[in-house]
Design a protein around this motif. Structure first.
Motif, PDB file in Angstrom:
ATOM      1  N   THR A  50       0.844  -1.187   0.000  1.00  0.00           N
ATOM      2  CA  THR A  50       0.000   0.000   0.000  1.00  0.00           C
ATOM      3  C   THR A  50       0.880   1.238   0.000  1.00  0.00           C
ATOM      4  N   LEU A  51       0.668   2.110  -0.976  1.00  0.00           N
ATOM      5  CA  LEU A  51       1.462   3.320  -1.125  1.00  0.00           C
ATOM      6  C   LEU A  51       0.591   4.536  -0.855  1.00  0.00           C
ATOM      7  N   THR A  52       1.197   5.555  -0.250  1.00  0.00           N
ATOM      8  CA  THR A  52       0.510   6.829  -0.047  1.00  0.00           C
ATOM      9  C   THR A  52       0.859   7.739  -1.213  1.00  0.00           C
ATOM     10  N   VAL A  53      -0.147   8.080  -2.005  1.00  0.00           N
ATOM     11  CA  VAL A  53       0.086   8.854  -3.221  1.00  0.00           C
ATOM     12  C   VAL A  53      -0.956   9.961  -3.316  1.00  0.00           C
ATOM     13  N   SER A  54      -0.749  10.824  -4.327  1.00  0.00           N
ATOM     14  CA  SER A  54      -1.730  11.854  -4.643  1.00  0.00           C
ATOM     15  C   SER A  54      -1.994  11.821  -6.137  1.00  0.00           C
ATOM     16  N   GLY A  55      -2.971  12.560  -6.574  1.00  0.00           N
ATOM     17  CA  GLY A  55      -3.280  12.595  -7.996  1.00  0.00           C
ATOM     18  C   GLY A  55      -2.164  13.181  -8.823  1.00  0.00           C
ATOM     19  N   GLU A  56      -1.284  13.990  -8.195  1.00  0.00           N
ATOM     20  CA  GLU A  56      -0.170  14.597  -8.914  1.00  0.00           C
ATOM     21  C   GLU A  56       1.086  13.734  -8.894  1.00  0.00           C
ATOM     22  N   SER A  57       1.043  12.589  -8.227  1.00  0.00           N
ATOM     23  CA  SER A  57       2.200  11.681  -8.222  1.00  0.00           C
ATOM     24  C   SER A  57       2.414  11.133  -9.618  1.00  0.00           C
ATOM     25  N   THR A  58       3.667  11.141 -10.069  1.00  0.00           N
ATOM     26  CA  THR A  58       3.980  10.617 -11.401  1.00  0.00           C
ATOM     27  C   THR A  58       4.163   9.102 -11.336  1.00  0.00           C
ATOM     28  N   VAL A  59       4.113   8.492 -12.486  1.00  0.00           N
ATOM     29  CA  VAL A  59       4.276   7.036 -12.570  1.00  0.00           C
ATOM     30  C   VAL A  59       5.657   6.627 -12.081  1.00  0.00           C
ATOM     31  N   SER A  60       6.680   7.398 -12.429  1.00  0.00           N
ATOM     32  CA  SER A  60       8.042   7.058 -11.999  1.00  0.00           C
ATOM     33  C   SER A  60       8.176   7.147 -10.482  1.00  0.00           C
ATOM     34  N   GLU A  61       7.517   8.137  -9.847  1.00  0.00           N
ATOM     35  CA  GLU A  61       7.574   8.266  -8.390  1.00  0.00           C
ATOM     36  C   GLU A  61       6.885   7.084  -7.717  1.00  0.00           C
ATOM     37  N   VAL A  62       5.741   6.685  -8.227  1.00  0.00           N
ATOM     38  CA  VAL A  62       5.017   5.547  -7.651  1.00  0.00           C
ATOM     39  C   VAL A  62       5.829   4.268  -7.806  1.00  0.00           C
ATOM     40  N   THR A  63       6.424   4.075  -8.972  1.00  0.00           N
ATOM     41  CA  THR A  63       7.217   2.869  -9.211  1.00  0.00           C
ATOM     42  C   THR A  63       8.427   2.824  -8.287  1.00  0.00           C
ATOM     43  N   LEU A  64       9.082   3.959  -8.108  1.00  0.00           N
ATOM     44  CA  LEU A  64      10.264   4.013  -7.238  1.00  0.00           C
ATOM     45  C   LEU A  64       9.890   3.688  -5.796  1.00  0.00           C
ATOM     46  N   LYS A  65       8.780   4.237  -5.319  1.00  0.00           N
ATOM     47  CA  LYS A  65       8.333   3.924  -3.954  1.00  0.00           C
ATOM     48  C   LYS A  65       8.054   2.436  -3.794  1.00  0.00           C
ATOM     49  N   LEU A  66       7.406   1.834  -4.806  1.00  0.00           N
ATOM     50  CA  LEU A  66       7.058   0.416  -4.726  1.00  0.00           C
ATOM     51  C   LEU A  66       8.300  -0.454  -4.703  1.00  0.00           C
ATOM     52  N   VAL A  67       9.292  -0.138  -5.537  1.00  0.00           N
ATOM     53  CA  VAL A  67      10.518  -0.940  -5.597  1.00  0.00           C
ATOM     54  C   VAL A  67      11.290  -0.834  -4.290  1.00  0.00           C
ATOM     55  N   GLU A  68      11.283   0.356  -3.661  1.00  0.00           N
ATOM     56  CA  GLU A  68      11.953   0.514  -2.366  1.00  0.00           C
ATOM     57  C   GLU A  68      11.301  -0.352  -1.305  1.00  0.00           C
ATOM     58  N   LEU A  69       9.977  -0.478  -1.368  1.00  0.00           N
ATOM     59  CA  LEU A  69       9.279  -1.335  -0.400  1.00  0.00           C
ATOM     60  C   LEU A  69       9.533  -2.818  -0.670  1.00  0.00           C
ATOM     61  N   LEU A  70       9.648  -3.172  -1.940  1.00  0.00           N
ATOM     62  CA  LEU A  70       9.860  -4.584  -2.287  1.00  0.00           C
ATOM     63  C   LEU A  70      11.275  -5.044  -1.991  1.00  0.00           C
TER      64      LEU A  70
END
Length: 653
Positions: free
Chosen positions: A18-38
């Motif tokens: 589960t990631l905390t994001v906003s509508g202005e979050s870019t795809v690259s930012e979301v992907t980077l957060k997910l990889v850091e968690l994984l």
């Protein structure tokens, strides 16, 4: 800034984050957060975000979640962009791709496959879903037609792990003969399926016009990815030629392309997508038999590069061959007379009116006929005085010759679009060949003054001579040993319609007779395949893709046929009479209303609108745009203009 929780499932790691994001979050930012968690459990560089309920890849790195319309309620997974995919080639060879790109457009995937198979001009091919029996049995039902459009592709039969197998060879980056597919080293298994495995896959071919139209519902969208079209890992798709406009078929450079097209042509003839005459069927069977003989016993060929020649000399030699140098027909070409624009045929012939039931018994009188440009004129008296009593422009007419050498019967069946059939009888073979050649050219819109008129006469003569030779051989057939159906499986060479007319032994002998009539049998397999393709292209109903449509001004459904030069409307009820033809050269514009799913096109100032009941309207739109794109090609070696292809076929939805 409003923030919300985005739940992302990772199937390969069997975890959800589960990631905390906003509508202005870019795809690259979301992907980077997910990889850091994984963490560094594996290499995630080949992974991307996929929204399952929107059927959309989130792959534009700078695009925001608002751009894709995502919120907390959407389901997102983090999965590989490269997946396993099975592709059946036209010769029914199965190609198992280990890393097919499920995130790129279908057109890009086809280009990659064709590159690895050394097939030039990938814009002529596409991928097609496999049709099942239940897809075709209710082809007349509109609701049943639409179910095929969302059906999953067939799964290939699981292969037993038996180590080395005669039918399955691990040929990473190699073709069925063990030769390298391409320097790119595509990771794949190439499997030649057995007949039982092919039957298990349950690939059906349309028999009626309704079913053939239904088959075209399986074409995938070239501008969308595989995942966006419900293709899943391990599914099986068919690689086929979609557009029948082949640029620069070259026997030196297109061995793989010619072979693939040849096998698709065979299926077209055997399944009667095209309907050749019986004599033409035997010619096709003879060429097919000659190909098999050439594969078993290839002719001795001269060395590709003579001693002392470098690569440049070899390239120049290939260029000479492609330009026709040292060709035995070159002298004939140099001596060709310029077109005779005043050429005209005149003869006294017999004419059968549609309502004359006892025409042959009545021994009708001779009438004068004249032929000029694309028009045939008829005079009631043999002198031909006064204006003609009947004038017929043969453009788009159906021309079917009927020959019986033994009875001295030479008849030409002529059927205008939407009109009744009438017959013209000839007195001898020479006269028959001249007029038949002129009528065949005229039906294609070419005048009798066209430079191909003499070669068309030769084609008609070959057909007549073949029948004459075949009938002569029948008299001596009892003097030689019969060929049994076990030696030649006739069902592999002729359609069921022709097979029902003869016993297997008789049909096998007819095929061998036709094979003996071939002018040369020392060609290579590639040359013979190319001859088969060229003969296939000359058939009247070649290369027509059918759809069931309903025009706004019509009360009933009709057939729409799309080919490389024109678009035609047919009656849906047998015998499917031709009602109207529109040529691409006259097409001014076309567009689709995606909300009501109707296509409108303008020809010569007239507007026509229809809906498609056998497939998505996008498929029809892509066919029209694809053929327009192919007509714009000028040179074979120019770089493929993908942007123009997408512009003409993609549309806006």
């Amino acid at each position: 800034m409003h923030q919300w929780a985005l739940k992302v499932h990772v199937p390969d790691a069997s975890v959800s984050k589960t990631l905390t994001v906003s509508g202005e979050s870019t795809v690259s930012e979301v992907t980077l957060k997910l990889v850091e968690l994984l963490g560094s459990l594996k290499n995630w560089s080949k992974y991307a975000l996929w929204c399952t309920d929107k059927k959309t890849w989130l792959i534009a790195p700078r695009a925001t979640l608002n751009t894709y319309g995502l919120d907390a309620g959407n389901k997102v997974i983090f999965t590989t962009t490269s997946k396993k995919l099975s592709i059946q080639l036209p010769d029914r060879t199965q190609l198992d791709l280990e890393k097919a790109d499920f995130s790129n457009t279908l057109f890009s995937v086809v280009c990659t496959i064709c590159r690895d198979l050394r097939i030039r001009h990938p814009e002529e091919l596409s991928l097609l879903r496999c049709a099942k029996e239940e897809d075709l049995k209710d082809a007349r039902n509109v609701t049943a037609r639409r179910t095929f459009r969302v059906r999953k592709a067939n799964k290939p039969k699981p292969k037993k792990d038996t180590g080395a197998s005669q039918n399955s060879v691990n040929t990473a980056g190699a073709n069925a003969n063990g030769e390298p597919l391409s320097p790119h080293g595509s990771v794949a298994n190439v499997c030649q399926l057995t007949p039982d495995e092919i039957d298990h896959i349950d690939i059906k071919e349309g028999k009626t016009m309704d079913e053939r139209a239904m088959m075209n519902a399986g074409w995938l969208d070239s501008s969308k990815s595989l995942m966006e079209q419900d293709v899943q890992e391990g599914d099986m798709l068919l690689l086929r030629f979609k557009y029948f406009a082949f640029l620069d078929l070259n026997k030196q450079r297109d061995e793989a392309r010619i072979s693939a097209l040849y096998h698709q042509a065979i299926r077209s003839v055997l399944s009667e997508d095209v309907v050749p005459t019986e004599s033409e069927c035997l010619e096709f069977a003879a060429l097919q038999f000659a190909v098999e003989q050439a594969v078993r016993n290839p002719p001795k060929l001269a060395p590709a590069i003579a001693p002392g020649k470098d690569d440049l000399d070899s390239a120049l030699a290939d260029l000479e061959v492609s330009l026709g140098a040292n060709d035995p027909d070159l002298e004939k070409l140099n001596n060709t007379v310029l077109p005779n624009y005043n050429r005209e045929l005149q003869a006294n012939l017999k004419f059968k009116k549609p309502n004359k039931i006892f025409f042959f018994l009545a021994k009708p009188k001779m009438h004068k006929f004249t032929f000029r440009d694309t028009t045939m004129s008829f005079y009631k008296d043999s002198a031909g005085s006064g204006p003609p009593d009947f004038v017929q422009d043969l453009k788009d007419c159906s021309i079917v010759p009927e020959v019986d050498i033994r009875k001295g019967k030479y008849i030409l069946h002529i059927k205008p679009p939407g009109g009744k059939e009438y017959l013209v009888l000839f007195g001898d073979k020479e006269e028959f060949c001249q007029w038949t050649a002129a009528c065949r050219l005229a039906s294609k819109g070419k005048p009798i003054s066209d430079s191909t008129y003499d070669s068309e006469i030769d084609i008609v003569k070959t057909m007549a001579n073949m029948q004459e030779h075949s009938q002569t051989l029948k008299l001596n057939r009892n003097k030689r040993a019969a060929v049994t159906s076990d030696e030649i499986k006739t069902e592999d060479f002729v359609s069921a319609r022709v097979g029902r007319k003869h016993r297997p032994e008789q049909l096998a002998n007819l095929i061998l007779d036709a094979h003996n009539m071939l002018p040369r049998r020392d060609h290579t397999a590639t040359e013979l395949r190319l001859n088969y393709i060229l003969k296939w292209e000359r058939l009247m109903d070649f290369g027509i893709s059918y759809f069931i449509v309903k025009f706004d001004k019509s009360k009933k459904e009709e057939l729409l046929g799309i080919s490389r030069t024109h678009m035609s409307k047919f009656d849906l009820a047998p015998p499917h009479e031709l009602l109207k033809t529109w040529h691409w050269t006259s097409l001014q514009s076309w567009n689709v209303n995606w909300e009501i799913k109707k296509l409108t096109f303008n020809v010569d100032g007239d507007s026509h609108c229809f809906e498609c009941n056998s497939s998505e309207i996008k498929i029809v739109h892509e066919y029209i745009g694809g053929y327009i794109f192919l007509t714009l090609r000028k040179e074979s070696d120019t770089e493929l203009d993908k942007e123009m292809f997408y512009k003409l076929t993609g549309g806006w939805q």
